[in-house]
Design an enzyme around this catalytic site. Structure first.
Site, PDB file in Angstrom:
ATOM      1  N   THR A 185      60.833 189.665  63.025  1.00 43.84           N
ATOM      2  CA  THR A 185      59.730 190.287  62.718  1.00 43.84           C
ATOM      3  C   THR A 185      59.738 191.769  63.687  1.00 43.84           C
ATOM      4  O   THR A 185      60.456 191.772  64.790  1.00 43.84           O
ATOM      5  CB  THR A 185      58.614 189.635  63.223  1.00 43.84           C
ATOM      6  OG1 THR A 185      58.555 189.491  64.784  1.00 43.84           O
ATOM      7  CG2 THR A 185      58.010 188.199  62.560  1.00 43.84           C
ATOM      8  N   GLU A 330      56.825 186.023  58.522  1.00 42.00           N
ATOM      9  CA  GLU A 330      56.588 184.723  58.484  1.00 42.00           C
ATOM     10  C   GLU A 330      56.129 183.824  57.349  1.00 42.00           C
ATOM     11  O   GLU A 330      56.141 182.749  57.356  1.00 42.00           O
ATOM     12  CB  GLU A 330      55.572 184.310  59.787  1.00 42.00           C
ATOM     13  CG  GLU A 330      55.773 184.771  60.945  1.00 42.00           C
ATOM     14  CD  GLU A 330      55.877 186.371  61.547  1.00 42.00           C
ATOM     15  OE1 GLU A 330      55.647 187.184  60.531  1.00 42.00           O
ATOM     16  OE2 GLU A 330      55.610 186.606  62.693  1.00 42.00           O
ATOM     17  N   LYS A 439      36.373 197.645  69.059  1.00 44.53           N
ATOM     18  CA  LYS A 439      35.179 196.621  69.419  1.00 44.53           C
ATOM     19  C   LYS A 439      34.106 197.780  70.033  1.00 44.53           C
ATOM     20  O   LYS A 439      34.406 198.142  71.154  1.00 44.53           O
ATOM     21  CB  LYS A 439      35.808 195.670  70.464  1.00 44.53           C
ATOM     22  CG  LYS A 439      36.872 194.811  69.867  1.00 44.53           C
ATOM     23  CD  LYS A 439      37.168 193.658  70.769  1.00 44.53           C
ATOM     24  CE  LYS A 439      38.018 192.497  69.995  1.00 44.53           C
ATOM     25  NZ  LYS A 439      39.733 192.962  70.198  1.00 44.53           N
ATOM     26  N   TRP A 444      32.520 194.253  65.471  1.00 44.35           N
ATOM     27  CA  TRP A 444      33.995 194.760  65.029  1.00 44.35           C
ATOM     28  C   TRP A 444      33.889 195.829  64.088  1.00 44.35           C
ATOM     29  O   TRP A 444      33.157 195.815  63.010  1.00 44.35           O
ATOM     30  CB  TRP A 444      34.843 193.624  64.767  1.00 44.35           C
ATOM     31  CG  TRP A 444      35.194 192.614  65.879  1.00 44.35           C
ATOM     32  CD1 TRP A 444      34.974 192.832  67.169  1.00 44.35           C
ATOM     33  CD2 TRP A 444      36.217 191.468  65.792  1.00 44.35           C
ATOM     34  NE1 TRP A 444      35.563 191.617  67.758  1.00 44.35           N
ATOM     35  CE2 TRP A 444      36.304 191.135  67.036  1.00 44.35           C
ATOM     36  CE3 TRP A 444      36.721 190.980  64.605  1.00 44.35           C
ATOM     37  CZ2 TRP A 444      37.209 189.908  67.267  1.00 44.35           C
ATOM     38  CZ3 TRP A 444      37.727 189.800  64.809  1.00 44.35           C
ATOM     39  CH2 TRP A 444      37.712 189.398  66.077  1.00 44.35           C
TER      40      TRP A 444
HETATM   41  P1  ADP Z   1      55.604 193.718  60.833  1.00 41.70           P
HETATM   42  O1  ADP Z   1      54.867 194.834  60.195  1.00 41.70           O
HETATM   43  O2  ADP Z   1      55.272 193.106  62.147  1.00 41.70           O
HETATM   44  O3  ADP Z   1      57.192 193.854  60.809  1.00 41.70           O
HETATM   45  P2  ADP Z   1      55.441 192.345  58.312  1.00 41.70           P
HETATM   46  O4  ADP Z   1      56.285 193.379  57.763  1.00 41.70           O
HETATM   47  O5  ADP Z   1      55.512 190.805  58.036  1.00 41.70           O
HETATM   48  O6  ADP Z   1      55.651 192.751  59.866  1.00 41.70           O
HETATM   49  O7  ADP Z   1      54.043 192.680  58.033  1.00 41.70           O
HETATM   50  C1  ADP Z   1      52.889 191.885  57.979  1.00 41.70           C
HETATM   51  C2  ADP Z   1      51.464 192.518  58.327  1.00 41.70           C
HETATM   52  O8  ADP Z   1      51.513 193.737  57.631  1.00 41.70           O
HETATM   53  C3  ADP Z   1      50.526 191.564  58.078  1.00 41.70           C
HETATM   54  O9  ADP Z   1      50.118 190.810  59.011  1.00 41.70           O
HETATM   55  C4  ADP Z   1      49.347 192.698  57.834  1.00 41.70           C
HETATM   56  O10 ADP Z   1      48.733 192.761  59.017  1.00 41.70           O
HETATM   57  C5  ADP Z   1      49.968 193.860  57.071  1.00 41.70           C
HETATM   58  N1  ADP Z   1      49.851 193.843  55.654  1.00 41.70           N
HETATM   59  C6  ADP Z   1      50.822 193.361  54.826  1.00 41.70           C
HETATM   60  N2  ADP Z   1      50.300 193.481  53.603  1.00 41.70           N
HETATM   61  C7  ADP Z   1      49.163 193.987  53.899  1.00 41.70           C
HETATM   62  C8  ADP Z   1      48.068 194.358  52.861  1.00 41.70           C
HETATM   63  N3  ADP Z   1      48.065 194.151  51.491  1.00 41.70           N
HETATM   64  N4  ADP Z   1      46.787 194.930  53.207  1.00 41.70           N
HETATM   65  C9  ADP Z   1      46.553 194.978  54.643  1.00 41.70           C
HETATM   66  N5  ADP Z   1      47.566 194.511  55.763  1.00 41.70           N
HETATM   67  C10 ADP Z   1      48.839 194.191  54.960  1.00 41.70           C
END
Ligand code: ADP
Length: 544
Positions: A185, A330, A439, A444
């Site tokens: 990640t 994940e 916040k 929120w």
């Molecule tokens: P990172 O960005 O930390 O590398 P990921 O690529 O796994 O990790 O991203 C996951 C995160 O991306 C989610 O927890 C969420 O916050 C955001 N995300 C993914 N798809 C969407 C979506 N369709 N709308 C809003 N947020 C999204």
């Protein structure tokens, strides 16, 4: 009493074998890193994946060993995935957009023994090689004719590496829970953490995602996965497409609007998947050139919230259906998809759009709930929002080497770090990331919702909302905008545009304009960096 069915392990090599045998003539077309278009059949891809497996064995790679890939979407990368995983080793995809120090950190943490990489990344790796402690040799995804002079240890052209092995190989029958793939990640907080997929989780996820109301890929589809294989398992397309034998069009490294458009048209693509920023580039290209899309039927959009303008433009102007999806590394990575209910087919478009903007319903294998900070479950009424938690067989139970400790609650649910609502029909809507939510006076405010509306303004190319300290309200929203090239807008014009579209108390206290907004390695807005930049920003309202 036990069932009396065969124990057939769910292995990704079963997907490759099925695809090679029954869809052997279907093609994988690539815009190669060397330049020209390249075509190969799935039958050949399987042969060559077997040669990868044998070449790895000859090098002394054992089951469970990690083999890194730092590479664009190409047929060679696909062969490498199946070869590595098929023989029981673990493909570890590395995101080239990470900082070099992070690349070194994760390659060392994963203890990668071999690294497959594209020509593009040879200079970067040469600089980094001294820090890459465990890599024994580098396989450059090219042929002898294009091999550069390089100082990389044991460097060999991929074509030479696999030429030394034959394809006389039977995929081993592994335990289906064997580790298959590894993806870190991005680690916006702390060091990146490794998510370790199993064969079983990858196969189940690929099947679940591919349900008729989900991605619903077909043998007749021509699929352009713009989402990189190094980003969260390519949203499962490298598995789902091969399960049904859909043709693949691999974009290589050119992801700008004109290049994507050219591939869509010349290869007659029917389905594609990418993050919103890529689609924005394509839509801008279409608007500038007046071109139309003649074969594309559906696109999947995820990775960050899909702005309404993208959905409307695709569907209204170009007749392309948009499937909004949500997920994270994940989750293998897809958790929810815009799987509409049958009665919605008769709804007016404006109503449908509201549902499409939500992140969708969980596909089979994903259980989902929202809770308050104390872990109490909140109602599924579409209004209450809380921490989004998930459970299922393709969801991480922990990180590689125990990093981050126990990540599951008492009932085995994983906290996604997202804040969301779930409506009575099961549609989930992300309102924010827990760390980005603003916040204000104990309530929120969703940064995502304001951003999505702001990018609907004709002059706004990109928008980010962050919380800025406020003496009375704790935090108030600050809207940061990047304007489209050659366009102008004032603070007042933007605020007037938002007026009436969001609750009064959600109105940003100020609007500022930047030339550029910083992005993470996965193309998301770097809110941390923005918060740092504006940490001493004095909102006009703070003076009152
Ligand atoms: P990172 O960005 O930390 O590398 P990921 O690529 O796994 O990790 O991203 C996951 C995160 O991306 C989610 O927890 C969420 O916050 C955001 N995300 C993914 N798809 C969407 C979506 N369709 N709308 C809003 N947020 C999204």
């Amino acid at each position: 009493m036990q069932g009396l069915m065969q124990d057939w392990p769910l292995l990704v090599s079963k997907i490759m074998e099925h695809c090679g045998r029954y869809y052997g003539d279907q093609q994988v077309v690539t815009r190669s890193i060397e330049g020209p278009m390249h075509r190969i059949t799935y039958r050949e891809v399987e042969f060559r994946a077997k040669r990868v497996a044998k070449a790895l064995l000859a090098h002394g790679i054992k089951q469970g060993d990690r083999v890194g890939t730092l590479a664009w979407n190409t047929w060679r990368h696909l062969e490498a995935w199946y070869g590595i995983a098929g023989m029981g080793a673990v493909y570890h995809t590395i995101n080239p957009r990470l900082f070099p120090s992070q690349i070194a950190y994760i390659a060392n943490h994963a203890e990668d023994r071999i690294l497959f990489t594209d020509l593009t990344f040879v200079p970067l790796l040469e600089k980094l090689a001294g820090e890459l402690k465990t890599i024994e040799r580098y396989v450059i995804l090219t042929d002898a004719g294009h091999m550069p002079k390089t100082t990389l240890k044991g460097a060999i052209a991929y074509e030479d590496f696999i030429a030394a092995a034959d394809a006389d190989y039977v995929w081993p029958r592994l335990d289906e829970n064997t580790a298959c793939g590894l993806c870190y990640t991005s680690g916006t907080t702390g060091n990146p953490k490794g998510v370790l997929y199993s064969h079983r989780s990858n196969v189940l996820h690929a099947l679940a995602v591919n349900a008729g109301d989900g991605l619903g890929l077909k043998n007749s589809d021509v699929i352009l996965p713009i989402v990189p294989m190094f980003h969260a398992n390519a949203w499962s397309i490298a598995f789902s497409a091969l399960q049904v034998g859909a043709s693949l069009v691999m974009p290589g490294m050119r992801l700008d609007g004109a290049s994507v458009f050219e591939l869509l048209e010349t290869e007659k693509v029917t389905f594609s998947a990418a993050v919103p920023t890529v689609w924005l580039m394509l839509l801008q290209h279409l608007e500038q050139t007046g071109a139309k899309l003649s074969t594309l039927k559906r696109v999947a959009i995820g990775g960050s919230a899909c702005p309404q303008a993208i959905i409307e433009k695709f569907e209204r102007n170009y007749g392309v259906e948009v499937m909004h999806a949500w997920g994270m590394t994940e989750l293998s990575p897809i958790g929810t998809l815009a799987m509409m209910k049958p009665e919605m087919a008769a709804w007016p478009y404006e109503e449908l759009l509201k549902v499409k903007l939500k992140q969708g319903r969980p596909m089979f294998t994903v259980e989902m709930k929202i809770t308050d900070d104390a872990g109490r479950e909140l109602p599924r009424d579409g209004k209450a929002f809380g921490r989004l938690k998930v459970r299922g067989p393709a969801i991480a139970s922990g990180y590689l080497k125990g990093e981050g400790g126990n990540v599951l609650d008492a009932d085995g649910f994983f906290d996604t770090g997202d804040v969301a609502t779930i409506d009575p029909d099961g549609f989930m809507q992300i309102t924010d990331r827990a760390k980005d939510v603003i916040k204000s006076g104990g309530e929120w405010i969703s940064s995502i919702e304001i951003e999505n509306i702001a990018v609907g303004h004709p002059a706004v190319a990109e928008a980010a909302v962050i919380g800025v300290a406020h003496p009375k309200w704790d935090e108030r929203p600050l809207l940061i905008c990047v304007l489209k090239k050659g366009m102008a807008a004032t603070r007042e014009e933007i605020l007037t545009y938002l007026d009436g579209k969001i609750a009064k108390w959600w109105m940003p206290d100020d609007v500022v304009f930047l030339d550029e907004i910083p992005h993470t390695a996965t193309g998301k807005i770097q809110k941390m960096e923005l918060r740092e930049k504006f940490k001493s920003y004095r909102l006009p309202s703070a003076a009152a």
